[in-house]
Write an enzyme that holds these catalytic residues in place. Sequence first.
Site, PDB file in Angstrom:
ATOM      1  N   GLY A  59      -2.000  -4.211   1.100  1.00  0.00           N
ATOM      2  CA  GLY A  59      -2.142  -5.401   1.931  1.00  0.00           C
ATOM      3  C   GLY A  59      -1.192  -6.523   1.583  1.00  0.00           C
ATOM      4  N   HIS A  92      -0.028   5.012   7.156  1.00  0.00           N
ATOM      5  CA  HIS A  92       0.137   5.374   5.748  1.00  0.00           C
ATOM      6  C   HIS A  92       0.408   6.874   5.626  1.00  0.00           C
ATOM      7  CE1 HIS A  92      -2.179   1.577   5.458  1.00  0.00           C
ATOM      8  NE2 HIS A  92      -1.409   1.384   4.405  1.00  0.00           N
ATOM      9  N   ASP A 111      -4.783   6.640  10.215  1.00  0.00           N
ATOM     10  CA  ASP A 111      -4.436   5.314  10.733  1.00  0.00           C
ATOM     11  C   ASP A 111      -3.037   5.269  11.332  1.00  0.00           C
ATOM     12  OD1 ASP A 111      -2.739   5.304   8.525  1.00  0.00           O
ATOM     13  OD2 ASP A 111      -3.882   3.818   7.411  1.00  0.00           O
ATOM     14  N   SER A 119       0.807  -1.219   0.000  1.00  0.00           N
ATOM     15  CA  SER A 119       0.000   0.000   0.000  1.00  0.00           C
ATOM     16  C   SER A 119       0.841   1.271   0.000  1.00  0.00           C
ATOM     17  CB  SER A 119      -0.938   0.005   1.215  1.00  0.00           C
ATOM     18  OG  SER A 119      -0.200  -0.143   2.417  1.00  0.00           O
ATOM     19  N   ASN A 139       3.876  -5.351   5.816  1.00  0.00           N
ATOM     20  CA  ASN A 139       2.713  -6.135   6.270  1.00  0.00           C
ATOM     21  C   ASN A 139       3.124  -7.434   6.940  1.00  0.00           C
ATOM     22  OD1 ASN A 139       0.512  -4.419   5.443  1.00  0.00           O
ATOM     23  ND2 ASN A 139       1.064  -4.915   3.325  1.00  0.00           N
TER      24      ASN A 139
END
Length: 222
Positions: free
Chosen positions: A83, A199, A196, A45, A115
């Site tokens: 992801g 990011h 979040d 991402s 991830n």
Amino acid sequence: MMVNRQPLIKLFTALIALCAIFGTGSNKVQADEGTTAEIVAFGDSLTAGYGLAPGEGFTDQLQAWLDENSARKVRVINAGVSGDTSSGGRARLDWGLAPVKDGKPDLVILELGANDGLRGIDPNITAENIDAMVAELAARDVTVLVAGMMAPPNLGAEYAQVFNPIFKDVADKYDMPLYPFFLEGVAADASLNQSDGMHPNAQGVKIMVSKIGPVVKKLLAE
């Protein structure tokens, strides 16, 4: 009175030959300058541009930075999948290279592993996957800029001791360039990240590109 035209004919022929030589050389220079370098940003991402508007993501901003700062024409290809883990990236490597002729870009920015860390995946699996991808690209004679990641602090020091060195170890093994930490200057800064906290926002990406851009430019020049 008769004029000997032979010397004039020889001179004229020589001039035509010289023009042909210089004309060919000029065309070659123009062709070289017109060659477009292709960069595949292969990642998750952070590469894909999660949560960002068109033009704000990593590949868009890197393209704009190189257009402004590099003498060479460049095409940056977004091969990021939100992801994705290192296992997912390894499985789709051929797909990521498909937009490039013969699957041989001038440069691959390999940005995977974040991830893996977030999910607490065994670092040995991450290391195996990163190694396999760089090995495959090296076999194709493709330069790989290995983008490093750092383990989330909540996983503890023991996990970090195994996870954090993965990227440098693989880069060293295959004699590839290393960018030690992809989120350098942005990680843990709330003002540079989305809500979040993981990011980067558009300004955060701008900072990332300002740091990695000169590295990419130098690799293209080499």
